[in-house]
Scaffold this motif. Sequence first.
Motif, PDB file in Angstrom:
ATOM      1  N   GLY A 289       0.797  -1.226   0.000  1.00 13.67           N
ATOM      2  CA  GLY A 289       0.000   0.000   0.000  1.00 13.67           C
ATOM      3  C   GLY A 289       0.825   1.269   0.000  1.00 13.67           C
ATOM      4  O   GLY A 289       0.337   2.330   0.382  1.00 13.67           O
ATOM      5  N   MET A 290       2.087   1.181  -0.447  1.00 11.48           N
ATOM      6  CA  MET A 290       2.964   2.352  -0.463  1.00 11.48           C
ATOM      7  C   MET A 290       3.098   2.892  -1.881  1.00 11.48           C
ATOM      8  O   MET A 290       3.670   2.221  -2.742  1.00 11.48           O
ATOM      9  N   PRO A 291       2.590   4.089  -2.165  1.00  7.56           N
ATOM     10  CA  PRO A 291       2.680   4.661  -3.517  1.00  7.56           C
ATOM     11  C   PRO A 291       4.114   5.065  -3.851  1.00  7.56           C
ATOM     12  O   PRO A 291       4.701   5.905  -3.181  1.00  7.56           O
ATOM     13  N   VAL A 292       4.684   4.470  -4.870  1.00 13.07           N
ATOM     14  CA  VAL A 292       6.067   4.757  -5.261  1.00 13.07           C
ATOM     15  C   VAL A 292       6.159   6.147  -5.884  1.00 13.07           C
ATOM     16  O   VAL A 292       5.351   6.521  -6.724  1.00 13.07           O
ATOM     17  N   LYS A 293       7.147   6.912  -5.460  1.00 17.52           N
ATOM     18  CA  LYS A 293       7.415   8.227  -6.030  1.00 17.52           C
ATOM     19  C   LYS A 293       8.922   8.439  -6.012  1.00 17.52           C
ATOM     20  O   LYS A 293       9.522   8.626  -4.951  1.00 17.52           O
ATOM     21  N   ILE A 294       9.548   8.402  -7.184  1.00 17.43           N
ATOM     22  CA  ILE A 294      10.997   8.520  -7.285  1.00 17.43           C
ATOM     23  C   ILE A 294      11.372   9.930  -7.728  1.00 17.43           C
ATOM     24  O   ILE A 294      10.985  10.385  -8.794  1.00 17.43           O
ATOM     25  N   MET A 295      12.123  10.615  -6.870  1.00 22.27           N
ATOM     26  CA  MET A 295      12.679  11.932  -7.188  1.00 22.27           C
ATOM     27  C   MET A 295      14.170  11.881  -6.881  1.00 22.27           C
ATOM     28  O   MET A 295      14.567  11.401  -5.817  1.00 22.27           O
ATOM     29  N   VAL A 296      14.991  12.376  -7.792  1.00 19.46           N
ATOM     30  CA  VAL A 296      16.434  12.387  -7.578  1.00 19.46           C
ATOM     31  C   VAL A 296      16.996  13.767  -7.902  1.00 19.46           C
ATOM     32  O   VAL A 296      16.353  14.582  -8.567  1.00 19.46           O
ATOM     33  N   GLY A 297      18.211  13.998  -7.406  1.00 20.54           N
ATOM     34  CA  GLY A 297      18.915  15.234  -7.734  1.00 20.54           C
ATOM     35  C   GLY A 297      18.154  16.485  -7.345  1.00 20.54           C
ATOM     36  O   GLY A 297      17.565  16.572  -6.265  1.00 20.54           O
TER      37      GLY A 297
END
Length: 321
Positions: A289-297
Amino acid sequence: MKGRVIFSFVALSLALFVGSAYAADYPTKPITLQVPYPAGGSSDVGARIVAAIAEKQIGQPIVVVNKAGAGGQVGWTELARQKADGYYLGGINLPHLLTAILDPERKATFKAEDIVPIISQALDPTTISIRPDSPWKTLKDLIEEAKKRPGQIAAGIVGYLQDDEIGYLQFAEAAGVKLRLVYFDGAAPAITALLGKHVDVLFCTVADNYSQWKSGRIRMLTIMDKERTKFYPDLPTTAELGFPTVLSASTRGIAGPKGIPEPIQKKLQEVFKEAMMTKEHMDKLEGAGMPVKIMVGKEFVDYYWESFKVAKKWVEHVRGK
């Protein structure tokens, strides 16, 4: 003056060369990934999932350790004082980390600048939940009742001055209501209190109440986001319901102490991003139930400082400054 400029250029070039050479060999020993919460919680689960995948790619073990206490502050204090060589990383939760720094009563010994965001893993929006037998069918129903009985409807809040309380404060201001707040150290006791009719409504994240929702034990009125979530596709957002400024979430990610060489930061970003984009990672996080959100830099750094501004506003609001 010309001599100083040349010397500075040479020194900078040498530093970049040494950093790049060091990064080429990095890592040569296990990496510690510290979680500032107890084992078994959503932050711990997410860290262990990505560590198990990333260590295969980076060629060294990534050892997950738990250093819980004071709502994450014990772990973040430890992270900030570590050597900035890329061998000691830590999980961060926003806005939790930032409110710990900003709240004068917490007496944090580190600053926001002492932590360097590397990559985000999940963005978990706050929801407003009720029991299935609640008389309120919509958010509008809850607001109307709250205006009739100001300060009488009991609202469970997970954590103090964290994402769920900030979500409540935004909602209360925008809707012109006041609820009676009841604080809980974690989602489990808060959900138990809701089901046991000790509170009437609950402010908690998607991951916190996902399993309860799937089993039909709770019902949700809204999610504090701009877009609907795939976990609850029929659940309207606060933006849809006329409250576009009511946006709150727990954002989980990985960070390091200030001063990690740029080449090593980039290597960590690449490795963790590749790990997070695997089907294995996506499936396991979404299964929890964890919404993935990838932010880098720069994207994650900008998000970090925007979150700082929001946290500062509400900490000062609560503390009366």
